[in-house]
Design an enzyme around this catalytic site. Structure first.
Site, PDB file in Angstrom:
ATOM      1  N   GLU A 187       9.065  -6.342 -10.196  1.00  0.00           N
ATOM      2  CA  GLU A 187       8.014  -7.183 -10.286  1.00  0.00           C
ATOM      3  C   GLU A 187       8.116  -8.656 -10.422  1.00  0.00           C
ATOM      4  O   GLU A 187       8.738  -8.584 -11.613  1.00  0.00           O
ATOM      5  CB  GLU A 187       6.840  -6.123 -11.120  1.00  0.00           C
ATOM      6  CG  GLU A 187       6.584  -5.413 -10.525  1.00  0.00           C
ATOM      7  CD  GLU A 187       5.579  -4.453 -10.998  1.00  0.00           C
ATOM      8  OE1 GLU A 187       5.288  -4.823 -11.930  1.00  0.00           O
ATOM      9  OE2 GLU A 187       5.181  -3.356 -10.617  1.00  0.00           O
ATOM     10  N   HIS A 216       9.241  -3.026  -6.974  1.00  0.00           N
ATOM     11  CA  HIS A 216       8.618  -2.351  -8.185  1.00  0.00           C
ATOM     12  C   HIS A 216       9.769  -2.006  -8.979  1.00  0.00           C
ATOM     13  O   HIS A 216       9.105  -0.894  -9.623  1.00  0.00           O
ATOM     14  CB  HIS A 216       7.401  -1.750  -7.796  1.00  0.00           C
ATOM     15  CG  HIS A 216       6.289  -2.266  -6.954  1.00  0.00           C
ATOM     16  ND1 HIS A 216       5.237  -2.764  -7.899  1.00  0.00           N
ATOM     17  CD2 HIS A 216       6.158  -1.680  -5.702  1.00  0.00           C
ATOM     18  CE1 HIS A 216       4.267  -2.865  -6.327  1.00  0.00           C
ATOM     19  NE2 HIS A 216       5.234  -2.619  -5.579  1.00  0.00           N
ATOM     20  N   SER A 269       6.547  -5.346  -1.339  1.00  0.00           N
ATOM     21  CA  SER A 269       5.406  -3.958  -1.011  1.00  0.00           C
ATOM     22  C   SER A 269       6.186  -2.945  -0.347  1.00  0.00           C
ATOM     23  O   SER A 269       7.184  -3.395   0.044  1.00  0.00           O
ATOM     24  CB  SER A 269       4.064  -3.556  -2.067  1.00  0.00           C
ATOM     25  OG  SER A 269       4.565  -2.172  -2.677  1.00  0.00           O
ATOM     26  N   ALA A 270       5.746  -2.719   0.137  1.00  0.00           N
ATOM     27  CA  ALA A 270       5.685  -1.770   2.206  1.00  0.00           C
ATOM     28  C   ALA A 270       5.890  -1.890   2.281  1.00  0.00           C
ATOM     29  O   ALA A 270       6.590  -1.930   3.667  1.00  0.00           O
ATOM     30  CB  ALA A 270       4.628  -0.195   2.038  1.00  0.00           C
ATOM     31  N   GLY A 310       0.762  -0.848  -0.444  1.00  0.00           N
ATOM     32  CA  GLY A 310      -0.041   0.228   0.114  1.00  0.00           C
ATOM     33  C   GLY A 310       0.848   1.075  -0.063  1.00  0.00           C
ATOM     34  O   GLY A 310       2.039   1.433  -0.566  1.00  0.00           O
TER      35      GLY A 310
END
Lengths: 243, 243
Positions: free
Chosen positions: B196, B161, B124-125, B92
């Site tokens: 990714e 990413h 991700s986060a 997020g």
């Protein structure tokens, strides 16, 4: 308090053009025919020295009769800012810029001289710090400032280098997605996406888009609105219904 | 202190695939055949509710025999974290995630259980906060955390990413440019660009790239190095010449 006079650029330079190429004519008209000897704030620069950054920016300013001098030569930056007749803040990294403004203790003094009427020119990170906070920057948080609050010359949040294109096949979020996240977290804010090659000229209560392309205005729970060059952004923001 | 066990994903989902599609097999192998009832931390979510985020993530975990439960149901998040046998932090916005971890006072407790051997999965986060700081996030600073320091499970900074493509004609800086800026400001750091569809699996002193594409390792004043899947990242980072 005098009328605020701001020229806030999306970017310094369009791809393939000379430095400040698209904007220096407008900067010259904005600053006027007297040489105001603008004080240059190079603190956003991470990858070039302050001397080099000053030299890069001083050329185009000289072409419109303005002698740029960087604050990093000043024995006391606070004194230099207080004496400035115009302030120019260049782009780079917004987190670095804000941290340096905090550490040199010139956020307040810049606010004072600009609110007394000294014209302010900023591009990219220099436009981010003209907003209430740097929370709509695109930059990587490479260093940690003591808080995100900035100069708050305008009541809106600028997103510079605004672009709606995406990299094909990439799952990371888009610019519009980032701005939607910001507005979801901060639903009372207004974000203006300033496309490259455009600027926002503020004179008192009037805020005009300058350039060849419209700006995109984002609010929470409303469809984005395109604002054509020449239109008064503040009037449109004030009159638009909230969603 | 037990061996750290981490699975740090670049992204949850590749474009066009089901949620956690590329990664859930590896997550299942990493967590093993016992249901550890992993505790899910949904705090990075800005645009979906915690209930919805839990439902989205719980499906793929159920398919590998793991019953995910979100911390937002717990009366006391600190107690829930201390009792957890596995921790899962979803993606997020990294600034939002870190601020919530700070406000719920679970940064320290998560560090404790993971350092005692509870496996940690992040994407991700959730991979950004496994690093010493969130300074190599790609996210917009939509909210202001109380500092950028994070869990520091690994001695490197992940850029999730990671992508080297650029948007044609756009003058804003590239991902490689952002990482170069970070390393210029923080020359003692190592950044790993996780593309990714790839992940970093850490087991004790061994850190392996998993996935179909190499990772890109960046250091100040060195050319970037591609690390193939299966290679031991820590060994390569330790043995590479500096400068």
């Amino acid at each position: 308090m005098a009328d605020l006079r701001l020229l806030l650029l999306s970017n310094s330079t369009n791809a393939g053009e000379p430095y400040l190429g698209y904007s220096i004519g407008e900067i010259g008209r904005f600053l006027g025919s007297d040489d105001l000897a603008p004080l240059f704030i190079p603190y956003a620069a991470e990858m070039v020295s302050y001397d080099d950054y000053e030299a890069i920016a001083a050329g185009p300013f000289a072409s419109v009769g303005q002698t740029l001098t960087s604050v990093h030569h000043a024995a006391d930056p606070v004194v230099a800012v207080a004496a400035a007749r115009a302030i120019v803040i260049g782009g780079g990294n917004s987190f670095r810029l804000l941290r340096q403004l905090q550490q040199q203790r010139i956020l307040g003094p810049i606010g004072d001289v600009v609110r007394r009427g000294a014209p302010y020119v900023g591009w990219s990170a220099g436009s981010n710090v003209a907003c209430p906070t740097i929370r709509t920057t695109n930059d990587m948080p490479i260093v940690e400032p003591a808080g995100f609050a900035a100069l708050a010359f305008v009541p809106i949040q600028i997103n510079p280098h605004y672009v709606s294109n995406v990299i094909p096949g990439h799952a990371g979020e888009t610019r519009d997605g980032r701005i939607a996240e910001f507005l979801h977290a901060n639903p009372d804010q207004v974000v203006i996406g300033l496309r490259e090659g455009t600027m926002l000229r503020v004179e008192g209560a009037r805020a005009t888009i300058v350039g060849a392309r419209p700006a995109r205005v984002f609010r929470h729970d409303s469809a984005p609105v395109e604002i054509e060059p020449g239109s008064d952004l503040y009037q449109i923001v004030r009159s638009a219904p909230r969603g």
